[in-house]
Scaffold this active site. Structure first.
Site, short mmCIF file in Angstrom:
data_model
loop_
_atom_site.label_atom_id
_atom_site.label_comp_id
_atom_site.label_asym_id
_atom_site.label_seq_id
_atom_site.Cartn_x
_atom_site.Cartn_y
_atom_site.Cartn_z
N HIS A 1 0.82 -1.21 0.00
CA HIS A 1 0.00 0.00 0.00
C HIS A 1 0.86 1.27 0.00
O HIS A 1 0.40 2.34 -0.45
CB HIS A 1 -0.93 0.01 1.21
CG HIS A 1 -2.21 0.76 0.99
ND1 HIS A 1 -2.27 1.98 0.33
CD2 HIS A 1 -3.49 0.47 1.33
CE1 HIS A 1 -3.52 2.40 0.28
NE2 HIS A 1 -4.28 1.49 0.87
N ASP B 1 -10.72 -4.66 -19.33
CA ASP B 1 -10.76 -5.67 -20.39
C ASP B 1 -9.35 -5.86 -20.96
O ASP B 1 -8.79 -4.96 -21.57
CB ASP B 1 -11.73 -5.21 -21.48
CG ASP B 1 -11.83 -6.18 -22.65
OD1 ASP B 1 -11.20 -7.26 -22.60
OD2 ASP B 1 -12.50 -5.84 -23.65
#
Length: 448
Positions: free
Chosen positions: A167, A399
């Protein structure tokens, strides 16, 4: 018994190659996450009705070539974090010429793709097999890598692209920038650098006002000593427990609309003006109340709800929306257990969450963080729920060339007792809520 078989491990460097870059000091918003032992883990599942050799021969070269191009713009991800040799108690991202990102290709054995990728409750231990290990054995001297990637093939069924990222490298917005850029390059027949939108990499725009980094670390040390045992007791689930299940619950647009209407009706009943209530607020309130009811908490215990807030547009002056790093503030709502489980608990929780977010308007990120730290880490007899992810990330639009994901999961919530929240894949305006619980608890948690 489910297992994975490692096919190959590949090191991907940026292309065209970059010379060593000047170290990038972590901002205080990055450094806050250095003590987090749990990387952020995201899994993207796709239909892929082809055999393993088809992926290796046809798709893998496209994925690796496009990743190499993407890393030309996102080169810090191929580097590592280390203590700064020039300053005490400071850390930096170092980027050498031969740095790379590890991709591990594995084959899944022992379960069907639909069982692993579905919205139904599923074995969390099996899901963990899809998560890459964030390790790099060549690192030493306190250095550690930023990201690791695993692609898991379910022959003739589907595949999963898994990410594990520290993170301190970036927040969710930054990670999604990188993933979208890689996916866009994959879809191009002959991708070039011009097909990839570059991120804004200058972390010096985050200014360490008021010596906040030092104050935050002091408070964290104080918190660990004072109430760490209480936190450990609350978060005692082991991610290796075979009885843990990963469960997804959905709210559609009409259900969210009904929850909003109830909040406004409650405001009218109390003679108060209407309040802007977001789908995020009512969804989180609903999940919060359900979980507290399932815990059968003592009515006198304070319950806290914590969520991260993107501060890019809130900074003064504002910073670019494509800033790559951490730019998160925190907001917190507080409700007594007894109030939360009563008839109007959803409405009260939604109003408290909304007011907490609205109260950030005009605040410096320093003020917001310190206020939450003071409230969040002092009580011994309290419980809290945090949320990972955001419906604003539009994860179901990612995608890589195989169409939309069939499922997107955040598995790192298993180590933090958080919930995750993403948009509903099947309906605009809906939400997916995901949690990790013991088998006996997960079924009843949202059955209210």
């Amino acid at each position: 018994m489910a297992a994975v078989r490692v096919i190959q491990e590949i090191q991907i460097s940026s292309s065209p190659s970059l010379p060593a870059q000047p170290p990038q000091p972590l901002s205080f918003l990055d450094a806050m996450w250095l003590q987090s032992s749990t990387p952020v883990e995201r899994l993207f599942f796709y239909d892929f009705p082809h055999p393993l050799f088809h992926f290796i021969d046809h798709n893998l070269p496209i994925l690796t070539n496009s990743l190499s191009l993407t890393l030309r713009h996102f080169y810090p991800l191929a580097g590592s974090i280390r203590p700064s040799p020039n300053y005490d108690n400071q850390f930096e991202i170092t980027c050498e010429e031969d740095d790379s990102v590890t991709i591990t290709i594995v084959e899944f054995i022992g379960d069907e793709f639909r069982n692993i990728s579905g919205h139904h409750s599923k074995n969390f231990k099996n899901l963990r097999l899809l998560v890459p290990k964030l390790t790099k054995t060549s690192l030493g001297g306190g250095q550690f890598p930023l990201i690791s990637i695993q692609i898991t093939i379910f022959p003739n069924q589907g595949l999963c692209i898994g990410f594990a990222i520290h993170h301190a490298a970036c927040d969710g917005s930054g990670l999604m920038q990188f993933i979208r850029s890689w996916a866009a390059a994959c879809r191009c027949t002959e991708p070039t650098l011009d097909d990839i939108s570059p991120p804004f990499l200058d972390r010096s725009v985050i200014i360490n006002t008021h010596g906040i980094c030092r104050k935050i670390f002091e408070m964290m040390r104080k918190y660990k000593g004072a109430s760490g045992k209480c936190l450990e007791k609350q978060s005692s689930l082991s991610i290796s427990d075979s009885n843990l299940v990963f469960a997804t619950f959905t709210l559609n647009k009409d259900q969210i609309g009904l929850l909003k209407e109830r909040v406004q009706a409650k405001r009218v009943e109390e003679g108060k003006p209407s309040l802007h209530i977001s789908a995020f607020a009512v969804t989180c309130a609903y999940a919060w109340r359900c979980l507290v009811k399932a815990q059968a908490s003592d009515g006198d215990i304070k319950q806290y709800f914590v969520c991260a807030v993107d501060w890019r547009a809130r900074m003064r002056p504002s910073i670019p929306s494509n800033y790559f790093g951490n730019c998160l503030g925190v907001c917190m709502a507080e409700v007594n257990s007894r109030v939360l489980v009563e008839k109007n608990g959803n409405e009260v929780a939604a109003m408290e969450i909304s007011k907490s977010i609205d109260a950030l308007q005009g605040k410096d990120v320093y003020e917001a963080l310190i206020a939450v730290i003071d409230r969040h880490w002092e009580p011994a007899r309290s419980r809290r729920l945090s949320v990972a992810g955001s419906p604003k990330f539009r994860v179901y639009e990612v995608d890589f060339g195989w169409g939309r994901p069939v499922k997107v999961d955040i598995t790192s919530i298993g180590g933090t007792r958080a919930i995750s929240l993403v948009e509903n894949r099947e309906e605009a305006g809906g939400m997916e809520i995901v949690l990790v619980e013991l088998c006996s608890n997960a079924i009843q948690t949202f059955g209210v």
